[in-house]
Design a protein around this motif. Structure first.
Motif, PDB file in Angstrom:
ATOM      1  N   SER A 164      77.633  76.155 131.812  1.00  0.00           N
ATOM      2  CA  SER A 164      76.375  76.688 132.317  1.00  0.00           C
ATOM      3  C   SER A 164      76.528  78.158 132.691  1.00  0.00           C
ATOM      4  O   SER A 164      77.358  78.507 133.540  1.00  0.00           O
ATOM      5  N   GLU A 165      75.726  78.974 132.059  1.00  0.00           N
ATOM      6  CA  GLU A 165      75.710  80.397 132.404  1.00  0.00           C
ATOM      7  C   GLU A 165      74.897  80.627 133.669  1.00  0.00           C
ATOM      8  O   GLU A 165      75.208  81.517 134.467  1.00  0.00           O
ATOM      9  N   THR A 166      73.873  79.829 133.875  1.00  0.00           N
ATOM     10  CA  THR A 166      73.008  80.019 135.034  1.00  0.00           C
ATOM     11  C   THR A 166      73.688  79.622 136.339  1.00  0.00           C
ATOM     12  O   THR A 166      73.459  80.233 137.384  1.00  0.00           O
ATOM     13  N   LYS A 167      74.541  78.586 136.291  1.00  0.00           N
ATOM     14  CA  LYS A 167      75.146  78.058 137.514  1.00  0.00           C
ATOM     15  C   LYS A 167      76.661  78.215 137.572  1.00  0.00           C
ATOM     16  O   LYS A 167      77.277  77.876 138.582  1.00  0.00           O
ATOM     17  N   GLY A 168      77.272  78.710 136.506  1.00  0.00           N
ATOM     18  CA  GLY A 168      78.722  78.856 136.518  1.00  0.00           C
ATOM     19  C   GLY A 168      79.434  77.527 136.664  1.00  0.00           C
ATOM     20  O   GLY A 168      80.357  77.387 137.480  1.00  0.00           O
ATOM     21  N   SER A 169      79.011  76.547 135.884  1.00  0.00           N
ATOM     22  CA  SER A 169      79.580  75.207 135.999  1.00  0.00           C
ATOM     23  C   SER A 169      79.962  74.669 134.623  1.00  0.00           C
ATOM     24  O   SER A 169      79.482  75.144 133.595  1.00  0.00           O
ATOM     25  N   HIS A 170      80.831  73.669 134.638  1.00  0.00           N
ATOM     26  CA  HIS A 170      81.263  72.995 133.412  1.00  0.00           C
ATOM     27  C   HIS A 170      80.828  71.536 133.504  1.00  0.00           C
ATOM     28  O   HIS A 170      81.017  70.878 134.537  1.00  0.00           O
ATOM     29  N   TRP A 171      80.244  71.033 132.389  1.00  0.00           N
ATOM     30  CA  TRP A 171      79.692  69.686 132.382  1.00  0.00           C
ATOM     31  C   TRP A 171      80.265  68.845 131.253  1.00  0.00           C
ATOM     32  O   TRP A 171      80.484  69.335 130.150  1.00  0.00           O
ATOM     33  N   ASP A 172      80.486  67.572 131.582  1.00  0.00           N
ATOM     34  CA  ASP A 172      80.894  66.590 130.597  1.00  0.00           C
ATOM     35  C   ASP A 172      79.900  65.435 130.681  1.00  0.00           C
ATOM     36  O   ASP A 172      79.567  64.982 131.790  1.00  0.00           O
ATOM     37  N   LEU A 173      79.413  64.966 129.545  1.00  0.00           N
ATOM     38  CA  LEU A 173      78.465  63.862 129.518  1.00  0.00           C
ATOM     39  C   LEU A 173      79.202  62.562 129.238  1.00  0.00           C
ATOM     40  O   LEU A 173      79.958  62.466 128.268  1.00  0.00           O
ATOM     41  N   LYS A 174      78.993  61.559 130.073  1.00  0.00           N
ATOM     42  CA  LYS A 174      79.644  60.265 129.911  1.00  0.00           C
ATOM     43  C   LYS A 174      78.598  59.151 129.950  1.00  0.00           C
ATOM     44  O   LYS A 174      77.657  59.199 130.744  1.00  0.00           O
ATOM     45  N   THR A 175      78.781  58.172 129.077  1.00  0.00           N
ATOM     46  CA  THR A 175      77.939  56.979 129.099  1.00  0.00           C
ATOM     47  C   THR A 175      78.753  55.805 129.619  1.00  0.00           C
ATOM     48  O   THR A 175      79.969  55.731 129.400  1.00  0.00           O
ATOM     49  N   SER A 176      78.088  54.882 130.312  1.00  0.00           N
ATOM     50  CA  SER A 176      78.795  53.748 130.888  1.00  0.00           C
ATOM     51  C   SER A 176      77.821  52.608 131.130  1.00  0.00           C
ATOM     52  O   SER A 176      76.613  52.820 131.286  1.00  0.00           O
ATOM     53  N   ARG A 177      78.351  51.397 131.184  1.00  0.00           N
ATOM     54  CA  ARG A 177      77.523  50.230 131.512  1.00  0.00           C
ATOM     55  C   ARG A 177      77.119  50.231 132.979  1.00  0.00           C
ATOM     56  O   ARG A 177      76.119  49.624 133.356  1.00  0.00           O
ATOM     57  N   ASP A 178      77.922  50.903 133.828  1.00  0.00           N
ATOM     58  CA  ASP A 178      77.628  50.913 135.264  1.00  0.00           C
ATOM     59  C   ASP A 178      78.005  52.280 135.824  1.00  0.00           C
ATOM     60  O   ASP A 178      79.187  52.645 135.867  1.00  0.00           O
ATOM     61  N   ILE A 179      77.019  53.038 136.255  1.00  0.00           N
ATOM     62  CA  ILE A 179      77.277  54.403 136.739  1.00  0.00           C
ATOM     63  C   ILE A 179      77.177  54.491 138.260  1.00  0.00           C
ATOM     64  O   ILE A 179      77.222  55.597 138.815  1.00  0.00           O
ATOM     65  N   ILE A 216      80.315  65.765 136.020  1.00  0.00           N
ATOM     66  CA  ILE A 216      80.018  64.762 135.004  1.00  0.00           C
ATOM     67  C   ILE A 216      78.565  64.331 135.157  1.00  0.00           C
ATOM     68  O   ILE A 216      78.107  64.017 136.271  1.00  0.00           O
ATOM     69  N   ALA A 217      77.845  64.339 134.053  1.00  0.00           N
ATOM     70  CA  ALA A 217      76.517  63.758 133.994  1.00  0.00           C
ATOM     71  C   ALA A 217      76.686  62.356 133.423  1.00  0.00           C
ATOM     72  O   ALA A 217      77.052  62.187 132.257  1.00  0.00           O
ATOM     73  N   ALA A 218      76.466  61.358 134.249  1.00  0.00           N
ATOM     74  CA  ALA A 218      76.697  59.968 133.846  1.00  0.00           C
ATOM     75  C   ALA A 218      75.370  59.297 133.551  1.00  0.00           C
ATOM     76  O   ALA A 218      74.440  59.358 134.363  1.00  0.00           O
ATOM     77  N   ILE A 219      75.283  58.650 132.377  1.00  0.00           N
ATOM     78  CA  ILE A 219      74.071  57.913 132.026  1.00  0.00           C
ATOM     79  C   ILE A 219      74.437  56.459 131.739  1.00  0.00           C
ATOM     80  O   ILE A 219      75.506  56.161 131.195  1.00  0.00           O
ATOM     81  N   ARG A 220      73.558  55.583 132.127  1.00  0.00           N
ATOM     82  CA  ARG A 220      73.737  54.154 131.858  1.00  0.00           C
ATOM     83  C   ARG A 220      73.302  53.886 130.425  1.00  0.00           C
ATOM     84  O   ARG A 220      72.212  54.297 130.009  1.00  0.00           O
ATOM     85  N   ASN A 221      74.153  53.208 129.658  1.00  0.00           N
ATOM     86  CA  ASN A 221      73.894  53.044 128.226  1.00  0.00           C
ATOM     87  C   ASN A 221      73.184  51.730 127.888  1.00  0.00           C
ATOM     88  O   ASN A 221      73.162  51.306 126.734  1.00  0.00           O
ATOM     89  N   LYS A 222      72.614  51.086 128.878  1.00  0.00           N
ATOM     90  CA  LYS A 222      71.801  49.896 128.653  1.00  0.00           C
ATOM     91  C   LYS A 222      70.774  49.836 129.777  1.00  0.00           C
ATOM     92  O   LYS A 222      70.964  50.399 130.858  1.00  0.00           O
TER      93      LYS A 222
END
Length: 289
Positions: A164-179, A216-222
């Motif tokens: 992120s250029e706006t916030k000076g942050s690093h992000w990883d996207l992860k999917t999981s059955r339970d977040i 980490i941006a965590a999303i539930r995959n179901k």
């Protein structure tokens, strides 16, 4: 073209740079020890070098709906402008026959994804995209950023989901059955995300990018679809990098001597790990019946 782990110790100089424009194919064909290959050899506090070498040298492509789901999710979150041009949705049922072959030919080079997988990915990403905090971090920046660094004589590399250029942050996207915090926390450490995120932080630092946050941006995959953001504490990353360094010391020795211990860690015999429940006392069985 075959890739050999011996090449992580280059004959020429080790490169340290950031290349946001490097394509995925170009990155995959480049030399350099990556976090996923390292962690492929880690199991329950032990390190099995043979598995790291195999993960690094194996060129088989990831396939399947789960892989498609994650790939599309990254695109929707970080490069939404690519979805229209780079994704083809198959709604013809079973992927076989003349119609399927023609569809593949017409969409060569695109991510071909089943209609139900596409619908699930879109539904799963809505809670994340709906978070104002996430939109602020992804308003301006770079996706799939190739970063190169070094550890001792070895070339290191990584491809980061988002900087992120706006916030000076690093992000990883992860999917999981339970977040939810507790189960996702267990998954975080069991899948060695602490080590991988620490590895990426180190590569960024070597390139003069000491970012404020690694998240980490965590999303539930179901269903029910859900999303949450996690900041990774510095102490977790510090400990993760300490573990990475210990393992990379072993990898360098393995490369230099071309010795890659497997399950026996160099010995013919290993001590069987007996599950705690296997030796519990049980009621005496009646074998007469």
């Amino acid at each position: 073209m075959p890739r050999y782990i011996r090449d992580v110790i280059p004959e020429t100089t080790v490169k340290v740079n950031v290349d946001p424009s490097m394509s995925r194919d170009a990155y995959l064909s480049s030399s350099g020890l990556n976090a996923s290959s390292i962690c492929a050899g880690v199991e329950k506090g032990n390190f099995y070098p043979l598995h790291t070498r195999h993960a690094y040298e194996d060129e088989s492509d990831s396939v399947g709906d789960h892989f498609d789901f994650g790939t599309l999710g990254h695109m929707i979150c970080f490069e939404p402008e690519r979805v229209k041009s780079d994704v083809a949705v198959w709604d013809g049922g079973r992927r076989a026959g003349k119609a399927w072959t023609e569809f593949q030919e017409d969409n060569d080079g695109k991510l071909i994804i089943k209609q139900d997988t596409y619908a699930d990915a879109m539904a799963a990403l809505m809670p994340l995209i709906g978070l104002q905090e996430f939109r602020e971090h992804t308003a301006k920046g770079a996706a799939e950023v190739a970063v190169f660094g070094q550890y001792k004589d070895m070339q290191l590399r990584g491809q980061l989901d988002w900087i992120s250029e706006t916030k000076g942050s690093h992000w990883d996207l992860k999917t999981s059955r339970d977040i939810r915090p507790e189960p996702f926390g267990r998954q975080f450490f069991s899948l060695h995300y602490d080590m991988k995120m620490a590895f990426y932080r180190e590569l960024l630092r070597q390139n003069g990018l000491d970012l404020r946050e690694h998240c980490i941006a965590a999303i539930r995959n179901k269903a029910p679809w859900d999303a949450v953001l996690y900041r990774i504490p510095d102490e977790v990353l510090d400990r993760g990098w300490d573990k990475m360094r210990e393992i990379m010391d072993v990898v360098q020795q393995c490369v230099e001597h071309d010795l890659w211990p497997g399950a026996g860690l160099g010995d013919a015999y290993a001590d069987l790990v007996i599950p705690y429940y296997a030796m519990e006392e049980q009621d005496q069985l009646d074998w007469s019946s």
